[in-house]
Design a protein around this motif. Structure first.
Motif, PDB file in Angstrom:
ATOM      1  N   LYS A 191       0.827  -1.207   0.000  1.00  0.00           N
ATOM      2  CA  LYS A 191       0.000   0.000   0.000  1.00  0.00           C
ATOM      3  C   LYS A 191       0.864   1.261   0.000  1.00  0.00           C
ATOM      4  CE  LYS A 191      -3.981  -2.157   2.280  1.00  0.00           C
ATOM      5  NZ  LYS A 191      -4.840  -2.190   3.473  1.00  0.00           N
ATOM      6  N   ILE A 192       1.976   1.219   0.737  1.00  0.00           N
ATOM      7  CA  ILE A 192       2.892   2.360   0.749  1.00  0.00           C
ATOM      8  C   ILE A 192       3.461   2.599  -0.645  1.00  0.00           C
ATOM      9  CG2 ILE A 192       5.107   3.196   1.650  1.00  0.00           C
ATOM     10  CD1 ILE A 192       4.440   1.720   4.259  1.00  0.00           C
ATOM     11  N   SER A 193       3.635   1.496  -1.390  1.00  0.00           N
ATOM     12  CA  SER A 193       4.209   1.587  -2.742  1.00  0.00           C
ATOM     13  C   SER A 193       3.160   1.910  -3.792  1.00  0.00           C
ATOM     14  CB  SER A 193       4.893   0.263  -3.109  1.00  0.00           C
ATOM     15  OG  SER A 193       5.880  -0.080  -2.158  1.00  0.00           O
ATOM     16  N   ALA A 194       1.921   2.170  -3.384  1.00  0.00           N
ATOM     17  CA  ALA A 194       0.838   2.401  -4.342  1.00  0.00           C
ATOM     18  C   ALA A 194       1.145   3.572  -5.269  1.00  0.00           C
ATOM     19  CB  ALA A 194      -0.479   2.646  -3.598  1.00  0.00           C
ATOM     20  N   VAL A 195       1.738   4.625  -4.721  1.00  0.00           N
ATOM     21  CA  VAL A 195       2.086   5.789  -5.544  1.00  0.00           C
ATOM     22  C   VAL A 195       3.094   5.399  -6.612  1.00  0.00           C
ATOM     23  CG1 VAL A 195       3.182   8.059  -5.546  1.00  0.00           C
ATOM     24  CG2 VAL A 195       1.574   7.469  -3.739  1.00  0.00           C
ATOM     25  N   LEU A 196       4.057   4.561  -6.244  1.00  0.00           N
ATOM     26  CA  LEU A 196       5.061   4.109  -7.205  1.00  0.00           C
ATOM     27  C   LEU A 196       4.416   3.297  -8.324  1.00  0.00           C
ATOM     28  CD1 LEU A 196       7.964   3.699  -8.164  1.00  0.00           C
ATOM     29  CD2 LEU A 196       8.125   1.735  -6.610  1.00  0.00           C
ATOM     30  N   PHE A 197       3.538   2.355  -7.966  1.00  0.00           N
ATOM     31  CA  PHE A 197       2.873   1.553  -8.988  1.00  0.00           C
ATOM     32  C   PHE A 197       2.042   2.441  -9.915  1.00  0.00           C
ATOM     33  CE2 PHE A 197       3.341  -1.931  -5.756  1.00  0.00           C
ATOM     34  CZ  PHE A 197       4.175  -2.724  -6.525  1.00  0.00           C
TER      35      PHE A 197
END
Length: 207
Positions: A87-93
């Motif tokens: 979820k923290i990496s959602a912006v990256l995805f």
């Protein structure tokens, strides 16, 4: 080769992005598949409709549908302790999907000799259309209209490719990295386009 790579990267990134939103909204696995698939393929459908291309080609991407299916299944079935980093990496995805699909959409429009305005539209719709559908289905305000600078980077990609401002064997990959970095930077530094209420507030302060 570049076309295939961008398709795979964008499909995986947006499929996972849609699944992350589904888990945040506590959707069941069917909801996760619907959000993941619409995020991954919705932009391409909207692009084809807007630039006057038949949409049947989207349904013939069997390999990409399988990639999306496995990406959604993987993201949904991850143990709970691993879902937080996801979820923290959602912006990256989301940034990866935006970059890959905006470039792919612009290249697709150029390949059919579309005018520059159609190239830019294809870049924006392919890069952000699936995210708009995802947010609407999840009952959220579409990110493209209120988040830190988002669609502007897709417009930039469309202009660069449409006007052929930069050329070279690795331009697609260079542009891909640049858009990912710019999108993440806009989130980190909270870059925003002017908002109506912000503009009205400044006018009131001047008066």
């Amino acid at each position: 080769m570049t076309w295939d790579v961008l398709n795979i990267i964008g499909t995986m990134a947006f499929a996972i992005s849609g699944t992350v939103v589904a888990t945040e909204e506590n959707y069941d696995i069917l909801g996760a598949y619907i959000l993941g698939l619409t995020t991954a393929f919705g932009g391409g459908l909207i692009r084809n409709l807007l630039i006057g291309v038949t949409v049947d080609g989207v349904w013939q991407q069997d390999t990409l549908f399988m990639i999306a299916f496995f990406a959604i299944t993987f993201a949904f079935l991850l143990p709970e302790k691993w879902k937080k980093p996801l979820k923290i990496s959602a912006v990256l995805f989301d940034a990866i999907g935006l970059a890959a699909f905006s470039i792919q959409g612009a290249n697709y429009a150029v390949s059919i000799s579309a005018p520059v305005i159609a190239v830019v539209t294809a870049a924006v719709m392919t890069g952000s259309g699936g995210g708009v559908i995802r947010d609407v289905l999840a009952g959220r305000r579409p990110m493209i209209f209120h988040s830190e600078i988002y669609a502007l980077w897709a417009i930039l990609a469309g202009l660069i490719i449409g006007f052929d401002w930069v050329s070279g064997p690795y331009i697609a990959y260079t542009l891909f990295v640049a858009i990912v970095v710019l999108r993440i930077a806009s989130v980190y530094y909270k870059w925003n386009l002017p908002h109506y209420f912000t503009a009205q507030k400044k006018i009131s302060e001047i008066e």
